[in-house]
Scaffold this active site. Structure first.
Site, PDB file in Angstrom:
ATOM      1  N   TYR A  73       0.792  -1.236   0.000  1.00  0.00           N
ATOM      2  CA  TYR A  73       0.000   0.000   0.000  1.00  0.00           C
ATOM      3  C   TYR A  73       0.825   1.287   0.000  1.00  0.00           C
ATOM      4  O   TYR A  73       0.244   2.376  -0.052  1.00  0.00           O
ATOM      5  CB  TYR A  73      -0.961  -0.017   1.202  1.00  0.00           C
ATOM      6  N   HIS A 131     -15.380  -6.730  -0.962  1.00  0.00           N
ATOM      7  CA  HIS A 131     -15.576  -8.139  -1.319  1.00  0.00           C
ATOM      8  C   HIS A 131     -16.694  -8.800  -0.525  1.00  0.00           C
ATOM      9  O   HIS A 131     -16.961  -9.979  -0.722  1.00  0.00           O
ATOM     10  CB  HIS A 131     -14.254  -8.898  -1.091  1.00  0.00           C
ATOM     11  N   ASP A 178     -25.981  -1.572  -1.727  1.00  0.00           N
ATOM     12  CA  ASP A 178     -27.358  -1.052  -1.682  1.00  0.00           C
ATOM     13  C   ASP A 178     -27.371   0.452  -1.419  1.00  0.00           C
ATOM     14  O   ASP A 178     -28.138   1.190  -2.031  1.00  0.00           O
ATOM     15  CB  ASP A 178     -28.161  -1.766  -0.590  1.00  0.00           C
ATOM     16  N   HIS A 238      -8.926   1.157  -5.730  1.00  0.00           N
ATOM     17  CA  HIS A 238      -8.096   0.251  -4.929  1.00  0.00           C
ATOM     18  C   HIS A 238      -6.643   0.622  -5.153  1.00  0.00           C
ATOM     19  O   HIS A 238      -6.212   0.776  -6.313  1.00  0.00           O
ATOM     20  CB  HIS A 238      -8.338  -1.211  -5.306  1.00  0.00           C
ATOM     21  N   ILE A 239      -5.926   0.745  -4.069  1.00  0.00           N
ATOM     22  CA  ILE A 239      -4.515   1.121  -4.152  1.00  0.00           C
ATOM     23  C   ILE A 239      -3.724   0.010  -4.842  1.00  0.00           C
ATOM     24  O   ILE A 239      -2.889   0.260  -5.718  1.00  0.00           O
ATOM     25  CB  ILE A 239      -3.973   1.403  -2.733  1.00  0.00           C
TER      26      ILE A 239
HETATM   27  C1  DQA Z   1      -7.806  -2.460  -1.063  1.00  0.00           C
HETATM   28  C2  DQA Z   1      -7.812  -3.915  -1.535  1.00  0.00           C
HETATM   29  C3  DQA Z   1      -8.697  -4.775  -0.623  1.00  0.00           C
HETATM   30  O1  DQA Z   1      -8.721  -6.117  -1.077  1.00  0.00           O
HETATM   31  C4  DQA Z   1      -8.158  -4.754   0.790  1.00  0.00           C
HETATM   32  O2  DQA Z   1      -9.017  -5.470   1.646  1.00  0.00           O
HETATM   33  C5  DQA Z   1      -7.905  -3.375   1.289  1.00  0.00           C
HETATM   34  C6  DQA Z   1      -7.394  -2.340   0.396  1.00  0.00           C
HETATM   35  C7  DQA Z   1      -6.806  -1.598  -1.883  1.00  0.00           C
HETATM   36  O3  DQA Z   1      -6.897  -0.393  -1.766  1.00  0.00           O
HETATM   37  O4  DQA Z   1      -5.958  -2.130  -2.605  1.00  0.00           O
HETATM   38  O5  DQA Z   1      -8.030  -3.119   2.487  1.00  0.00           O
HETATM   39  O6  DQA Z   1      -9.091  -1.917  -1.240  1.00  0.00           O
END
Ligand code: DQA
Length: 150
Positions: free
Chosen positions: A25, A83, A90, A103-104
């Site tokens: 990250y 996920h 909703d 997503h990072i």
């Molecule tokens: C995330 C990817 C997700 O699978 C994970 O649970 C995260 C960060 C990302 O930013 O890559 O907490 O959303």
């Protein structure tokens, strides 16, 4: 460009950004990210609010509030709730503005349970794997879309 309100939502454990698995990250903190997004929004005179929570219900409440306060775009990194959460899906389905999922990491390169996203069923755009630049790409896309449509 007319006044535009954007909500940036960060899900669970993103408060640990910078120290949490930096090999995945990165080293930027959530404050760094939010600060840079505020600066970018300010350049075009937009109002941008950032909110992080480790609680599904708090994120849902923020989405509900966005339905009523003139928010026109939501940038959301639902983190692990991506996920699992039909409830966040909703809530986003009840929001009429633009939704961009960020997503990072590249979730598609990781464990198979990260390959499915409930939020993607609603998102107008999805960005994954660009690091924290993904948030900027999302904001740039909203700015560009507003420039075109007014
Ligand atoms: C995330 C990817 C997700 O699978 C994970 O649970 C995260 C960060 C990302 O930013 O890559 O907490 O959303």
């Amino acid at each position: 460009m007319s006044q535009f309100r954007v909500l940036v939502l960060h899900g669970p454990s993103l408060n640990l950004l910078g120290t949490r698995q930096p090999e995945i990250y990165g080293h930027e903190t959530l404050d760094d990210v939010n600060h840079a997004l505020h600066e970018k929004a300010g350049l075009v005179g937009w109002d941008l609010e950032c909110f992080q929570s480790n609680h599904e219900g708090a994120l849902i409440d923020a989405i509900h509030a966005a339905r009523l306060d003139g928010t026109r775009g939501i940038i959301i990194n639902p983190a692990a709730f991506t996920h699992t959460s039909v409830a966040i899906l909703d809530a986003l389905n009840a929001f009429e503005g633009t939704v961009i999922e960020v997503h990072i990491s590249n979730v598609h390169k990781r464990e198979s349970f990260r390959h499915h996203s409930y939020v993607s069923l609603r998102a107008d755009g999805v960005i994954a794997g660009l690091g924290t630049q993904g948030y900027h790409a999302a904001l740039d896309a909203l700015i560009e879309a507003a420039r075109v449509t007014g």
